[in-house]
Motif scaffolding. Structure first.
Motif, PDB file in Angstrom:
ATOM      1  N   SER A  61       0.893  -1.355  -0.014  1.00 14.24           N
ATOM      2  CA  SER A  61       0.070   0.087   0.031  1.00 14.24           C
ATOM      3  C   SER A  61       0.833   1.288  -0.038  1.00 14.24           C
ATOM      4  O   SER A  61       1.972   1.112   0.003  1.00 14.24           O
ATOM      5  CB  SER A  61      -0.768   0.026   1.070  1.00 14.24           C
ATOM      6  OG  SER A  61      -0.027   0.404   2.374  1.00 14.24           O
ATOM      7  N   PRO A  68     -14.596   3.566   4.385  1.00 11.66           N
ATOM      8  CA  PRO A  68     -13.462   2.934   3.988  1.00 11.66           C
ATOM      9  C   PRO A  68     -13.752   1.895   2.774  1.00 11.66           C
ATOM     10  O   PRO A  68     -14.875   1.466   2.745  1.00 11.66           O
ATOM     11  CB  PRO A  68     -13.176   2.041   5.308  1.00 11.66           C
ATOM     12  CG  PRO A  68     -13.659   2.788   6.542  1.00 11.66           C
ATOM     13  CD  PRO A  68     -14.677   3.458   5.826  1.00 11.66           C
ATOM     14  N   GLY A  69     -12.799   1.840   1.791  1.00 10.70           N
ATOM     15  CA  GLY A  69     -12.916   1.073   0.750  1.00 10.70           C
ATOM     16  C   GLY A  69     -13.519   1.610  -0.471  1.00 10.70           C
ATOM     17  O   GLY A  69     -13.660   1.102  -1.608  1.00 10.70           O
ATOM     18  N   ASP A 122      -8.486   1.886   3.424  1.00 15.57           N
ATOM     19  CA  ASP A 122      -9.022   0.653   4.031  1.00 15.57           C
ATOM     20  C   ASP A 122      -9.508   0.846   5.254  1.00 15.57           C
ATOM     21  O   ASP A 122      -9.331   2.049   5.983  1.00 15.57           O
ATOM     22  CB  ASP A 122      -8.474  -0.543   3.518  1.00 15.57           C
ATOM     23  CG  ASP A 122      -7.155  -0.816   4.560  1.00 15.57           C
ATOM     24  OD1 ASP A 122      -7.014   0.148   5.335  1.00 15.57           O
ATOM     25  OD2 ASP A 122      -6.258  -1.611   3.717  1.00 15.57           O
ATOM     26  N   GLU A 123     -10.213  -0.046   5.784  1.00 17.22           N
ATOM     27  CA  GLU A 123     -10.569  -0.278   7.208  1.00 17.22           C
ATOM     28  C   GLU A 123      -9.513  -0.167   8.330  1.00 17.22           C
ATOM     29  O   GLU A 123      -9.828   0.092   9.553  1.00 17.22           O
ATOM     30  CB  GLU A 123     -11.593  -1.596   7.518  1.00 17.22           C
ATOM     31  CG  GLU A 123     -11.077  -2.669   7.672  1.00 17.22           C
ATOM     32  CD  GLU A 123     -11.025  -3.316   5.989  1.00 17.22           C
ATOM     33  OE1 GLU A 123     -11.049  -4.677   6.136  1.00 17.22           O
ATOM     34  OE2 GLU A 123     -11.078  -2.443   5.146  1.00 17.22           O
TER      35      GLU A 123
END
Length: 522
Positions: free
Chosen positions: A333, A355-356, A398-399
């Motif tokens: 990432s 998120p996402g 993301d989460e």
């Protein structure tokens, strides 16, 4: 704490700069570096440089670059470095925008002599009062080194009286210009110090590290996260004047380089060496997303921690992969937010996305630039009322708080209303064995608006691949057909900026011209 204050605290006997750019390696201690910087500062005062004025210098990585930056800062002037690759189009633009009355150049770099160039465009430089040419490179000869700037004993009281504060301008850096007119980004001593301190703390860097600098010092990566980082830490820096893997090996194995922040091509070249050099502790890969396959190979073959990260000329570093709690997230990432910074993803109306979800990537930081030179309207358009900078990038968080940059807003391909996942496609293509580099762009189409074109370079230049090879591979990877490229162009090398970013606007121009020629049968 500001760079000059940190510099004063460094052990004067320790090595400060190792310059690999000359036939004979040059090593300066912190005491010698400070002495030369004071003498060069006196030289700039002699030329009439005033507090707050921009000083332009076009130099490769080397001890002279470090000394001049310190000298400029010591007298309260503003560093305006230029990349050695710049020529008759860019130099007048930067000189006239910056209003620098001084230009410092090397006599020669990589076989190119600069004085004839400057003389040929002298009429386009009406504000230039002093052209300083650096030919002699022996730092012990203060009469001739630095183009004579260091020839006089310094008036230390006068220099000290001009020492800048945190809110004063320290750097004027022009963006690399992958799209449109370069922007003059202004940073203060305070914003640059913030940019270094949090990064160094997060990565656990200390004065015992050795900072290797293959990235151009005239770019923020080399300037701030190479040269300035070493000065901030009181650490040794190893300067590499131009890229080649042999010199990189010397920096790592002979001079003990432990940390480097550089673009993906540097990482790829080191990893692909038959016997990769060993000794690095941390490699932070920035400038473009690192393909997962390369990151995994580099981590194993270089025996060091490879982490992704994201930053910009305007914001400095915002995110970096953890090297303290190292995991796959560190390299697959663009990292997690650095302490004291904020990042978010929003829709086009500014609403934060969960998120996402992909959206506009916006950041806030105490290391934020303070202005675009001569263009307050650009700053107002880029930084909102809450201090968030619209990076122009698309991203997903993301989460777990890991951010992944998915492309530039301007690089989005809209194929008949379908948004193409460019970064995902490029990452998959990079894993296709014959392909060395890949860039996916939109090519104009009268019916759909855009179609998908993949530019690729190959591991074996003698080999060739076609559209069917690429689409068959993507099919085997489960990629839906509407995302497949509709044209593949094989080229020898990708057009890149000097810091390794692929210039997609060049590729778009190429394919547009090629389509036009094909349409007219030429």
């Amino acid at each position: 704490m500001l760079f000059l204050n940190r510099f004063d605290m460094a052990n004067p006997r320790r090595p400060a700069v190792v310059d690999l750019s000359a036939p004979k390696t040059t090593v300066l201690s912190f005491r010698e570096l400070n002495r030369l910087a004071d003498r060069a500062a006196q030289g700039l005062i002699r030329l009439g440089v005033e507090r707050g004025e921009n000083v332009a210098y076009l130099l490769p990585n080397g001890w002279e670059f470090v000394v001049l930056t310190l000298a400029i800062w010591k007298i309260g002037a503003v560093a305006c470095p230029m990349l050695p690759a710049l020529r008759e189009r860019e130099i007048p633009f930067i000189m006239n925008k910056s209003k620098s009355k001084v230009l410092i150049i090397p006599a020669e770099h990589r076989g190119y002599r600069y004085r004839p160039l400057i003389e040929s465009i002298r009429s386009e430089l009406p504000g230039l009062q002093a052209l300083i040419e650096i030919e002699a490179r022996d730092p012990n000869d203060s009469k001739t080194c630095l183009g004579g700037l260091a020839s006089e004993e310094p008036d230390l009281d006068r220099i000290a009286s001009r020492r800048p504060g945190a809110g004063e301008a320290a750097q004027l850096l022009f963006t690399s210009g992958t799209t449109g007119e370069p922007k003059g980004v202004i940073h203060t001593h305070g914003t640059l110090a913030h940019g270094c301190s949090a990064h160094a703390h997060g990565l656990g860097l200390t004065s015992e590290d050795t900072i290797w600098i293959p990235s151009p010092m005239a770019h923020q990566t080399g300037f701030l996260y190479g040269m300035s980082l070493a000065l901030y830490l009181g650490a040794k820096q190893v300067c590499q004047g131009h890229w080649d893997a042999g010199t990189a090996r010397v920096a790592i194995e002979e001079h003990g380089a432990t940390f480097v922040q550089a673009a993906m091509p540097f990482l790829a070249d080191l990893t692909r060496e038959e016997q990769p050099p060993k000794g690095l502790r941390i490699f932070i890969a920035t400038g473009a997303p690192v393909p997962r396959k390369l990151a995994q190979e580099a981590k194993d073959r270089l025996s060091c921690k490879v982490a992704g990260g994201w930053g910009s000329t305007e914001s400095c570093m915002i995110s970096v992969g953890s090297v303290r709690e190292y995991s796959d997230f560190s390299w697959n990432s663009d990292g997690q937010v650095i302490a004291g910074r904020e990042m978010k993803v929003t829709d086009e109306d500014g609403r934060a996305l969960p998120p996402g979800r992909e959206g506009l990537f916006k950041v806030r930081t105490p290391a934020m630039f303070t202005a675009y030179l001569d263009h307050p309207e650009w700053y107002e358009a880029a930084v909102d009322a809450d201090g968030f900078f619209n990076t122009g990038d698309l991203a997903v968080i993301d989460e777990f708080g890991n951010v992944r940059l998915t492309g530039r807003v301007k690089d989005v391909i809209n194929r008949g209303g379908v948004k193409i996942p460019v970064a995902e496609l490029e990452n998959l293509l990079y894993q296709f064995e014959p392909i060395k580099d890949a860039a996916v762009i939109g090519m104009p189409d009268p019916r759909l608006g855009e179609r998908i074109c993949a530019y690729v370079t190959l591991m074996n230049p003698e080999q060739t691949i076609g559209l069917e090879d690429v689409t068959s591979y993507l099919k085997s990877q489960g990629v839906t057909k509407i995302y497949w490229p509709e044209r593949v162009e094989v080229i020898g090398d990708m057009p890149r900026t000097t810091t390794g970013k692929i210039q997609k606007y060049v590729l778009r121009n190429w394919i547009t011209d090629k389509l036009e020629s094909e349409r007219h049968g030429t």
